[in-house]
Write a protein that holds these residues in place. Structure first.
Motif, PDB file in Angstrom:
ATOM      1  N   VAL A  87      -2.324  -2.725   0.687  1.00 28.37           N
ATOM      2  CA  VAL A  87      -1.566  -3.929   1.082  1.00 28.37           C
ATOM      3  C   VAL A  87      -0.256  -4.029   0.294  1.00 28.37           C
ATOM      4  O   VAL A  87       0.733  -4.577   0.786  1.00 28.37           O
ATOM      5  N   LYS A 138       5.836  -0.401   5.712  1.00 29.05           N
ATOM      6  CA  LYS A 138       4.618  -0.069   6.453  1.00 29.05           C
ATOM      7  C   LYS A 138       4.723  -0.862   7.763  1.00 29.05           C
ATOM      8  O   LYS A 138       4.331  -2.022   7.814  1.00 29.05           O
ATOM      9  N   LEU A 183       2.978  -4.348   9.290  1.00 29.73           N
ATOM     10  CA  LEU A 183       1.840  -4.803   8.481  1.00 29.73           C
ATOM     11  C   LEU A 183       2.264  -5.738   7.352  1.00 29.73           C
ATOM     12  O   LEU A 183       3.422  -5.746   6.927  1.00 29.73           O
ATOM     13  N   HIS A 239       2.431 -10.551  11.576  1.00 30.41           N
ATOM     14  CA  HIS A 239       1.383 -11.576  11.447  1.00 30.41           C
ATOM     15  C   HIS A 239       1.978 -12.926  11.068  1.00 30.41           C
ATOM     16  O   HIS A 239       2.847 -13.003  10.210  1.00 30.41           O
ATOM     17  N   MET A 296      -1.160 -14.865   8.112  1.00 31.35           N
ATOM     18  CA  MET A 296      -1.559 -14.371   6.779  1.00 31.35           C
ATOM     19  C   MET A 296      -0.384 -13.716   6.073  1.00 31.35           C
ATOM     20  O   MET A 296       0.571 -13.264   6.719  1.00 31.35           O
ATOM     21  N   PHE A 317      -4.329 -11.634   1.404  1.00 27.45           N
ATOM     22  CA  PHE A 317      -5.046 -10.377   1.139  1.00 27.45           C
ATOM     23  C   PHE A 317      -5.578 -10.340  -0.299  1.00 27.45           C
ATOM     24  O   PHE A 317      -6.682  -9.852  -0.549  1.00 27.45           O
ATOM     25  N   THR A 350      -8.763 -10.529   7.326  1.00 29.69           N
ATOM     26  CA  THR A 350      -7.909  -9.616   6.551  1.00 29.69           C
ATOM     27  C   THR A 350      -8.547  -8.240   6.427  1.00 29.69           C
ATOM     28  O   THR A 350      -7.878  -7.225   6.578  1.00 29.69           O
ATOM     29  N   SER A 400       0.830  -4.405  15.347  1.00 30.82           N
ATOM     30  CA  SER A 400       0.263  -4.286  14.003  1.00 30.82           C
ATOM     31  C   SER A 400      -0.760  -3.141  13.961  1.00 30.82           C
ATOM     32  O   SER A 400      -1.840  -3.258  14.543  1.00 30.82           O
ATOM     33  N   ASP A 426      -6.275   0.414   7.676  1.00 30.05           N
ATOM     34  CA  ASP A 426      -7.635   0.539   7.152  1.00 30.05           C
ATOM     35  C   ASP A 426      -7.943   1.971   6.750  1.00 30.05           C
ATOM     36  O   ASP A 426      -8.575   2.221   5.726  1.00 30.05           O
TER      37      ASP A 426
HETATM   38  N1  LIG Z   1      -1.610  -4.671   5.319  1.00 30.25           N
HETATM   39  C1  LIG Z   1      -2.208  -5.118   6.433  1.00 30.25           C
HETATM   40  N2  LIG Z   1      -1.558  -5.948   7.291  1.00 30.25           N
HETATM   41  C2  LIG Z   1      -2.177  -6.390   8.411  1.00 30.25           C
HETATM   42  N3  LIG Z   1      -3.418  -6.056   8.773  1.00 30.25           N
HETATM   43  C3  LIG Z   1      -4.102  -5.241   7.951  1.00 30.25           C
HETATM   44  N4  LIG Z   1      -5.361  -4.760   8.027  1.00 30.25           N
HETATM   45  C4  LIG Z   1      -5.579  -4.000   6.950  1.00 30.25           C
HETATM   46  N5  LIG Z   1      -4.486  -3.974   6.166  1.00 30.25           N
HETATM   47  C5  LIG Z   1      -3.551  -4.735   6.767  1.00 30.25           C
END
Ligand SMILES: Nc1ncnc2[nH]cnc12
Ligand SMILES: CC(C)(COP(=O)(O)OP(=O)(O)OC[C@H]1O[C@@H](n2cnc3c(N)ncnc32)[C@H](O[C@H]2O[C@H](COP(=O)(O)OP(=O)(O)OP(=O)(O)O)[C@@H](O)[C@H]2O)[C@@H]1O)[C@@H](O)C(=O)NCCC(=O)NCCS
Length: 288
Positions: free
Chosen positions: A37, A42, A45, A54, A57, A62, A109, A271, A277
């Motif tokens: 994270v 990236k 994300l 997103h 969140m 996270f 998350t 995303s 993951d």
């Molecule tokens: N960095 C991230 N951002 C959004 N969804 C995710 N799922 C796993 N890691 C993530």
């Protein structure tokens, strides 16, 4: 642009590998998820600078989620030492999902990570108990050998999870298929990409970015399918393939290119959560 910070527990040496314990395995799992994270850029994300595609969140969500999961990974690794059934692992995983949702006010998350890294921590525990080498290959193989058929059988036809909806709509396998087969994308795509880039750059962050793009170029990421259908998945795969063909993180302007892709993914609301993951999976396996 790099926001990733490497935790001391990730530089485990050969002497401590000989005494790998569920507690250490748990710390490696949390360390890998933190690195994932914290990594930027990236595309699409969540990262420490912004929330990508997103709206519900951010980086702190996270971190809260990871705090709630601290006890889970050592616990499932300890359970793994008794070579449990998949149903026993599921109880532990479902309980961890509840704790994650409590910590994030209901936001998903780490659902994929609870599943993937939960299985791998359990497999590492089993590998210790069965006298295995605890290498990336040995641990991922254990997942397939011990629980592969049960993971496949656990897919319920009426399930309304995003992954299940995507499977019905597009026939894609997603997280279950990947895990049941012993994480072939992580072992044969992500890990070699990470190791080659690390050997060339000596920079763990650049190696992680290269690994992420290598995964996204190949993976049938159910999050991309969920949000963008086949046009979204194709767009993401082509973008990653072009990034790699231009030299990936070895190209002089790679950061600008990756940052421009981040903006394009955000404008399309894409995303690549499955690729994120699996990056976490690769970072965990590499740290073993
Ligand atoms: N960095 C991230 N951002 C959004 N969804 C995710 N799922 C796993 N890691 C993530
Ligand atoms: C076994 C389960 C994981 C069931 O999975 P299922 O197939 O039913 O689908 P989901 O419940 O939707 O979750 C699967 C998650 O796996 C990740 N993933 C996707 N593609 C792949 C892939 N090819 N390989 C590996 N992993 C993959 C992905 O996780 C990430 O996405 C999450 C965000 O997802 P979501 O909320 O759906 O999407 P948003 O776009 O954010 O939604 P909206 O904003 O549009 O509303 C993120 O958290 C990442 O983690 C998939 O989400 C499982 O559900 C299960 O059985 N759980 C119980 C626990 C358990 O039994 N564990 C076993 C013991 S360890």
């Amino acid at each position: 642009m790099f926001a990733e910070s490497i935790k001391p527990e990730q530089s485990i040496d050969h002497a401590s590998r000989a005494t790998l314990t569920p507690e250490k395995i748990g710390r490696l799992a949390i360390g890998a998820l933190y690195r994932e994270v914290a990594l930027a850029p990236k595309p699409g994300l969540v990262n420490p600078v912004d929330s990508g595609s997103h709206t519900d969140m951010d980086f702190s969500t996270f971190v809260r989620s990871l705090q709630a999961l601290r006890g889970y990974f050592p616990a499932i690794s300890r359970l793994g030492m008794q070579t449990p059934t998949y149903a026993q692992l599921q109880c532990c995983g479902v309980d961890a999902e509840q704790r994650m949702l409590q910590a994030t006010n209901g936001i998903n998350t780490h659902r994929g990570a609870i599943f993937n890294l939960g299985l791998l921590c359990a497999a590492a525990g089993a590998d210790i108990a069965l006298g295995g080498s605890c290498s990336a290959e040995s641990v991922s193989r254990r997942v397939a050998d011990l629980w592969g058929p049960a993971i496949v059988a656990s897919a319920k036809p009426g399930n309304d999870s995003h992954g299940a909806v995507v499977q019905r709509r597009y026939g894609s396998g997603g997280a279950r298929t990947e895990a049941a087969a012993g994480f072939p994308s992580a072992i044969s795509i992500g890990l070699p990409a990470y190791r080659a880039a690390l050997a060339q750059t000596h920079c763990p962050q650049q190696a992680a970015v290269q690994c992420f793009f290598a995964l996204m170029a190949e993976l049938e990421d159910t999050n991309l399918l969920w949000r963008g259908g086949h046009p979204g998945l194709d767009f993401a795969r082509k973008a990653a393939t072009t990034f790699l063909a231009r030299g990936g993180v070895h190209a002089p302007d790679w950061q600008n290119h990756a940052q421009a892709l981040h903006a394009k993914f955000v404008s399309r609301r894409l995303s690549p959560g499955g690729s994120a993951d699996l990056l976490g999976v690769v970072l965990f396996l590499e740290s073993l």
